[in-house]
Design a protein around this motif. Structure first.
Motif, PDB file in Angstrom:
ATOM      1  N   PHE A 190     -35.929  -7.501   0.704  1.00 53.36           N
ATOM      2  CA  PHE A 190     -35.118  -8.369   1.435  1.00 53.36           C
ATOM      3  C   PHE A 190     -33.837  -8.563   0.829  1.00 53.36           C
ATOM      4  CE2 PHE A 190     -39.444  -9.619   2.100  1.00 53.36           C
ATOM      5  CZ  PHE A 190     -39.533  -9.811   3.520  1.00 53.36           C
ATOM      6  N   GLU A 191     -32.862  -9.212   1.660  1.00 48.36           N
ATOM      7  CA  GLU A 191     -31.260  -9.440   1.049  1.00 48.36           C
ATOM      8  C   GLU A 191     -31.485 -10.963   0.640  1.00 48.36           C
ATOM      9  OE1 GLU A 191     -28.883  -8.506   4.197  1.00 48.36           O
ATOM     10  OE2 GLU A 191     -28.943  -6.269   3.915  1.00 48.36           O
ATOM     11  N   ASP A 192     -30.193 -11.239  -0.023  1.00 47.80           N
ATOM     12  CA  ASP A 192     -30.099 -12.427  -0.519  1.00 47.80           C
ATOM     13  C   ASP A 192     -31.189 -13.439  -1.162  1.00 47.80           C
ATOM     14  OD1 ASP A 192     -27.656 -12.290   0.752  1.00 47.80           O
ATOM     15  OD2 ASP A 192     -28.226 -12.651   2.665  1.00 47.80           O
ATOM     16  N   VAL A 193     -31.829 -12.940  -2.163  1.00 46.49           N
ATOM     17  CA  VAL A 193     -33.031 -13.590  -2.727  1.00 46.49           C
ATOM     18  C   VAL A 193     -32.548 -14.732  -3.311  1.00 46.49           C
ATOM     19  CG1 VAL A 193     -34.844 -13.192  -4.233  1.00 46.49           C
ATOM     20  CG2 VAL A 193     -34.562 -11.356  -2.595  1.00 46.49           C
ATOM     21  N   GLU A 194     -33.217 -15.761  -3.261  1.00 47.10           N
ATOM     22  CA  GLU A 194     -32.864 -16.986  -4.102  1.00 47.10           C
ATOM     23  C   GLU A 194     -34.028 -17.647  -4.693  1.00 47.10           C
ATOM     24  OE1 GLU A 194     -29.983 -19.864  -2.204  1.00 47.10           O
ATOM     25  OE2 GLU A 194     -30.391 -18.673  -0.471  1.00 47.10           O
ATOM     26  N   THR A 195     -34.054 -18.076  -5.920  1.00 51.24           N
ATOM     27  CA  THR A 195     -34.980 -19.075  -6.412  1.00 51.24           C
ATOM     28  C   THR A 195     -34.640 -20.388  -6.837  1.00 51.24           C
ATOM     29  OG1 THR A 195     -35.805 -17.021  -7.775  1.00 51.24           O
ATOM     30  CG2 THR A 195     -36.632 -18.938  -8.479  1.00 51.24           C
ATOM     31  N   LEU A 196     -35.285 -21.315  -6.060  1.00 50.88           N
ATOM     32  CA  LEU A 196     -34.858 -22.682  -6.535  1.00 50.88           C
ATOM     33  C   LEU A 196     -35.849 -23.315  -7.337  1.00 50.88           C
ATOM     34  CD1 LEU A 196     -34.052 -23.583  -2.567  1.00 50.88           C
ATOM     35  CD2 LEU A 196     -32.613 -22.705  -4.425  1.00 50.88           C
ATOM     36  N   ALA A 197     -35.681 -23.955  -8.339  1.00 54.37           N
ATOM     37  CA  ALA A 197     -36.642 -24.482  -9.240  1.00 54.37           C
ATOM     38  C   ALA A 197     -36.638 -26.389  -9.024  1.00 54.37           C
ATOM     39  CB  ALA A 197     -36.205 -24.799 -10.700  1.00 54.37           C
ATOM     40  N   VAL A 198     -37.944 -26.787  -8.995  1.00 54.98           N
ATOM     41  CA  VAL A 198     -38.086 -28.141  -8.451  1.00 54.98           C
ATOM     42  C   VAL A 198     -38.697 -28.817  -9.566  1.00 54.98           C
ATOM     43  CG1 VAL A 198     -38.925 -29.788  -6.923  1.00 54.98           C
ATOM     44  CG2 VAL A 198     -38.263 -27.515  -6.140  1.00 54.98           C
ATOM     45  N   PRO A 199     -38.051 -29.581 -10.417  1.00 56.86           N
ATOM     46  CA  PRO A 199     -38.637 -30.361 -11.473  1.00 56.86           C
ATOM     47  C   PRO A 199     -39.933 -31.208 -11.264  1.00 56.86           C
ATOM     48  CG  PRO A 199     -36.366 -30.427 -11.731  1.00 56.86           C
ATOM     49  CD  PRO A 199     -36.837 -29.976 -10.219  1.00 56.86           C
TER      50      PRO A 199
END
Length: 220
Positions: A190-199
């Protein structure tokens, strides 16, 4: 005494399922393993919200895993979401949402279609395309409920997911832990891979992985 009480037990696709009330909250347990509860849901809501913000306005969003209803409720609250398809393999979980978990209203919303099916098999059997696909069927790519689910996070599983996304569609995956290996696999498909962390209150953060299927090239 922790004030807990068993509300219901059921034989499910993954073994014994238990709905337990602890104080004012509910928990779902599968074969003795904690799956989810109604205490927070911040990362589950972020999963859907982030996907909805990146999808085509008025499009259809697929939720893999009904859980305790956080994802469904968030999808219905998003102005860019025109329709929601929820796939949940455990009929007991669907029943609990219509009863003790208090989600009869969202499930009855005319924008919602709830499909009682195994997500992996269902994805392989349909030709529908979705503007966003949100996966919350496990505790993460490295912590799954079974081999079938684990296959969905493999390269072949990601290829299957890509075929179910409309051009420019968004894939969002919930996880209880980081997985650099899964992020790399996403980046290969895929394109534009992001990883968001949620405390979270205790332990390492929850993680939401986001990836987009490329749109067709515009003619020059």
């Amino acid at each position: 005494m922790d004030g807990s009480a068993i509300i219901d037990r059921a034989d499910g696709e993954c073994g014994e399922l238990v709905l337990r009330r602890v104080g004012e909250h509910h928990e779902i347990i599968a074969n003795g393993m904690f799956l989810m509860d109604t205490r927070a849901g911040e990362s589950e809501r972020l999963l859907v919200r982030a996907a909805a913000e990146r999808m085509r306005p008025g499009g259809t969003l697929l939720v893999g895993g009904l859980g305790v209803g956080f994802s469904l409720r968030e999808a219905l609250a998003q102005p860019r979401v025109g329709a929601v398809v929820v796939v949940e393999r455990e009929r007991a979980v669907i029943g609990w949402n219509r009863g003790a978990l208090g989600n009869a209203g969202p499930l009855a919303d005319p924008r919602v279609r709830c499909v009682p099916a195994d997500l992996v098999r269902w994805l392989a059997s349909v030709e529908d395309r979705f503007d966003a696909v949100c996966l919350d069927i496990d505790n993460g790519p490295e912590w799954t409920l079974g081999a079938d689910n684990a296959s969905l996070y493999s390269l072949s599983g990601l290829d299957l997911l890509a075929t179910r996304l409309a051009p420019g569609g968004v894939l969002a995956v919930w996880s209880a832990a980081a997985s650099p290996e899964f992020a790399d696999r996403l980046g290969s498909r895929f394109e534009d891979v992001e990883t968001l962390a949620v405390p979270v209150a205790r332990g390492e953060p929850d993680v939401v992985f986001l990836a987009r299927r490329s749109s067709p090239s515009r003619p020059s």
